[in-house]
Scaffold this motif. Sequence first.
Motif, PDB file in Angstrom:
ATOM      1  N   ASN A   6      27.781  48.618  24.264  1.00  0.00           N
ATOM      2  CA  ASN A   6      27.557  48.456  25.693  1.00  0.00           C
ATOM      3  C   ASN A   6      28.820  47.870  26.312  1.00  0.00           C
ATOM      4  O   ASN A   6      29.141  46.696  26.085  1.00  0.00           O
ATOM      5  N   LEU A   7      29.552  48.679  27.052  1.00  0.00           N
ATOM      6  CA  LEU A   7      30.827  48.246  27.619  1.00  0.00           C
ATOM      7  C   LEU A   7      30.601  47.599  28.975  1.00  0.00           C
ATOM      8  O   LEU A   7      30.254  48.266  29.959  1.00  0.00           O
ATOM      9  N   GLU A   8      30.803  46.297  29.021  1.00  0.00           N
ATOM     10  CA  GLU A   8      30.552  45.519  30.237  1.00  0.00           C
ATOM     11  C   GLU A   8      31.855  45.338  31.013  1.00  0.00           C
ATOM     12  O   GLU A   8      32.739  44.575  30.599  1.00  0.00           O
ATOM     13  N   GLY A   9      32.006  46.039  32.121  1.00  0.00           N
ATOM     14  CA  GLY A   9      33.173  45.835  32.956  1.00  0.00           C
ATOM     15  C   GLY A   9      33.972  47.105  33.188  1.00  0.00           C
ATOM     16  O   GLY A   9      33.587  48.206  32.775  1.00  0.00           O
ATOM     17  N   VAL A  10      35.108  46.930  33.846  1.00  0.00           N
ATOM     18  CA  VAL A  10      35.935  48.034  34.327  1.00  0.00           C
ATOM     19  C   VAL A  10      37.241  48.055  33.554  1.00  0.00           C
ATOM     20  O   VAL A  10      37.837  46.999  33.283  1.00  0.00           O
ATOM     21  N   ILE A  11      37.687  49.252  33.192  1.00  0.00           N
ATOM     22  CA  ILE A  11      38.979  49.418  32.525  1.00  0.00           C
ATOM     23  C   ILE A  11      40.024  49.782  33.575  1.00  0.00           C
ATOM     24  O   ILE A  11      39.860  50.759  34.324  1.00  0.00           O
ATOM     25  N   LEU A  12      41.101  48.984  33.631  1.00  0.00           N
ATOM     26  CA  LEU A  12      42.157  49.188  34.633  1.00  0.00           C
ATOM     27  C   LEU A  12      43.532  49.170  33.973  1.00  0.00           C
ATOM     28  O   LEU A  12      43.745  48.424  33.003  1.00  0.00           O
ATOM     29  N   PRO A  13      44.488  49.941  34.496  1.00  0.00           N
ATOM     30  CA  PRO A  13      45.859  49.862  33.961  1.00  0.00           C
ATOM     31  C   PRO A  13      46.441  48.464  34.107  1.00  0.00           C
ATOM     32  O   PRO A  13      47.123  47.967  33.207  1.00  0.00           O
ATOM     33  N   ASN A  14      46.142  47.833  35.243  1.00  0.00           N
ATOM     34  CA  ASN A  14      46.613  46.473  35.498  1.00  0.00           C
ATOM     35  C   ASN A  14      45.476  45.666  36.123  1.00  0.00           C
ATOM     36  O   ASN A  14      44.965  46.036  37.181  1.00  0.00           O
ATOM     37  N   VAL A  15      45.085  44.590  35.453  1.00  0.00           N
ATOM     38  CA  VAL A  15      43.989  43.752  35.946  1.00  0.00           C
ATOM     39  C   VAL A  15      44.564  42.715  36.913  1.00  0.00           C
ATOM     40  O   VAL A  15      45.473  41.961  36.552  1.00  0.00           O
ATOM     41  N   PRO A  16      44.059  42.667  38.140  1.00  0.00           N
ATOM     42  CA  PRO A  16      44.569  41.683  39.114  1.00  0.00           C
ATOM     43  C   PRO A  16      44.400  40.254  38.619  1.00  0.00           C
ATOM     44  O   PRO A  16      43.364  39.894  38.047  1.00  0.00           O
ATOM     45  N   GLU A  17      45.417  39.430  38.843  1.00  0.00           N
ATOM     46  CA  GLU A  17      45.368  38.029  38.403  1.00  0.00           C
ATOM     47  C   GLU A  17      44.308  37.237  39.160  1.00  0.00           C
ATOM     48  O   GLU A  17      43.709  36.302  38.626  1.00  0.00           O
ATOM     49  N   ALA A  18      44.067  37.599  40.412  1.00  0.00           N
ATOM     50  CA  ALA A  18      43.173  36.795  41.258  1.00  0.00           C
ATOM     51  C   ALA A  18      41.709  37.170  41.093  1.00  0.00           C
ATOM     52  O   ALA A  18      40.859  36.656  41.834  1.00  0.00           O
ATOM     53  N   ILE A  19      41.389  38.019  40.145  1.00  0.00           N
ATOM     54  CA  ILE A  19      39.992  38.463  39.985  1.00  0.00           C
ATOM     55  C   ILE A  19      39.105  37.279  39.579  1.00  0.00           C
ATOM     56  O   ILE A  19      39.524  36.404  38.821  1.00  0.00           O
ATOM     57  N   ASP A  20      37.903  37.213  40.116  1.00  0.00           N
ATOM     58  CA  ASP A  20      37.019  36.083  39.786  1.00  0.00           C
ATOM     59  C   ASP A  20      36.351  36.305  38.437  1.00  0.00           C
ATOM     60  O   ASP A  20      36.267  37.419  37.929  1.00  0.00           O
ATOM     61  N   ASP A  21      35.847  35.220  37.842  1.00  0.00           N
ATOM     62  CA  ASP A  21      35.317  35.264  36.484  1.00  0.00           C
ATOM     63  C   ASP A  21      34.071  36.126  36.336  1.00  0.00           C
ATOM     64  O   ASP A  21      33.757  36.593  35.238  1.00  0.00           O
ATOM     65  N   MET A  22      33.328  36.322  37.405  1.00  0.00           N
ATOM     66  CA  MET A  22      32.110  37.126  37.297  1.00  0.00           C
ATOM     67  C   MET A  22      32.361  38.610  37.546  1.00  0.00           C
ATOM     68  O   MET A  22      31.447  39.418  37.466  1.00  0.00           O
ATOM     69  N   THR A  23      33.589  38.968  37.838  1.00  0.00           N
ATOM     70  CA  THR A  23      33.973  40.376  37.933  1.00  0.00           C
ATOM     71  C   THR A  23      34.700  40.722  36.640  1.00  0.00           C
ATOM     72  O   THR A  23      35.761  40.176  36.349  1.00  0.00           O
ATOM     73  N   LEU A  24      34.099  41.600  35.849  1.00  0.00           N
ATOM     74  CA  LEU A  24      34.624  41.881  34.511  1.00  0.00           C
ATOM     75  C   LEU A  24      35.553  43.086  34.554  1.00  0.00           C
ATOM     76  O   LEU A  24      35.150  44.189  34.935  1.00  0.00           O
ATOM     77  N   ALA A  25      36.790  42.853  34.164  1.00  0.00           N
ATOM     78  CA  ALA A  25      37.780  43.927  34.090  1.00  0.00           C
ATOM     79  C   ALA A  25      38.663  43.673  32.882  1.00  0.00           C
ATOM     80  O   ALA A  25      38.855  42.528  32.456  1.00  0.00           O
TER      81      ALA A  25
END
Length: 555
Positions: free
Chosen positions: A339-358
Amino acid sequence: MLLLLLILFPLHAFASPITCPPDDANFPSFYDDPTLFTDAISAVAKLNPSNQRLTGITVPHHLLVADLVALGFHAASGFRYKRIVILSPDHFHKTQKLFATTTRGFETVLGPIFADTAAVRLLQANSDMVEDSCLFAKEHGVQAMLPFLHHYFPEAEIVPVAMSVKAKRGDWDRLAEALKTIVDKDTLIVESTDFSHYLPQHEARRFDQQTLNMLAAGSLDGIAALQQPAHADSVGALYIQTRLQRELFGAQPLVIANENSQTHSSDYVERTTSYVVALFGAFGPGFNNPARPDDKLYYFAGDVNFGRAMKKILVRDGIAEKIVESVLALTRSRPLIVNLEGVILPNVPEAIDDMTLAMPTDLAIGMLKKLHVAAVSLANNHAYDLGPSGYAETLGALDAAGIAHFGQGETEALADLDLVGLTDIDTNGSRNTDLLTPALLDRLLHDNAERPVIAFVHWGREYKTEPSPREEMLADQMRLRGVTAIVGGHPHVSSEAILPLAGGDVAEVYSLGNFLFDQKAERSSGSMLELRVFGQGTIFARLIPLPNYFEMGSK
């Protein structure tokens, strides 16, 4: 049909009455052709026996599938045993009491077998229920075992036990207590049992699955409620084996074969027999998990996210490799579904909050491929954490890597089973729950009954290991739509057992908990589910506790 009967039983098996050999002589050899046994022994010789000591096996006694009998004995052959207890039906209703045994030995086409007379006499001390009998002269439930025993364990002595169909659960419990006086660490318990009887294969498959699910759950109540002979020709032997293995050895069952006699005939057979080979043991770390070359095994694990704190430990020297090595020691590089929880991105933003999974593409895809992940479920509350564009990025990364994926109500067809993703919980931060409607549940309806359908479900409440009435209702609705197994996630804690639903129709694991997720053991846990898929479309499920991989990497 006559040819089949002659394979299963020699002509003299139908003669009567049974007579005892003179004095204390051994019973004469029951079978005349040694190749019935030597060919089967040769057929499995290249397979690896278990590298951990088995305390019991379940094998058929129809020599139509002599290779399956050999398979069970061969699996146990890496270790020595002083005593072998054989639990068999009394096929021809010859015992006057509930159970029978004998102090006599046996001649076989491969050599003699001797009784453990001291152990037999201890059993005979229960004279109100156990008698000494000569029924073993023609009881193929015991006789079919003996040449294999002589080949694999020539030094072992036996305690044969024939069980009357008149015995009930209370009688089985009494016999189990009596057997405890003779079963020790040097004993192998051999359950000689054929399974579903007298049904066409499509019906036998359903009865087999019910039996396999009760066995996987270790449910003594469920096993005791099975029908004889629709489920097995000796429910009592299955019950006693399961109870003794649990209480004496803490052993779990592992079914490694399930076949039906229909597969041995090109013509339609109305009255078939099913066969099971099961191993009993502790199956700890390093277990080599014996399997036939054509066996199909799949593994399911829970929540995965390669971002946040998990990313920080995976980039440390050697940590990712250590975790991958540990996982592959369990799966042996067979297909894994997570079960893959979250989003796969080339570059994960530094300012992303802890409850947004990337998670970063290179790390996530690299780990998924190293772990031999065959498919990921995106039917969960974090797949859309960055909206439709983030979801599209995830799909693109998975597609480019050749990793299958399935979202809400979608089916992913693997080689031997169908996966359906379902979530009852909406996107992160939303209060929308109870998403699963009858229309979505109808996605579980598949035409081919020989292909198992696995519902991979995101549901329940965090940190709760028990389903609420909502999940119980949903599980029953899934059962009514013909699902084979229900595998759950989201609570971050793992169920401790497999639950058989409605008499064993469906195997449910409410939650697999975490797999690779940044939560410590004080608040989370995880398990892996092994599914072995057999040729007729039945499955056997085994739950394997997992270490906390986040803590493994944090040390």
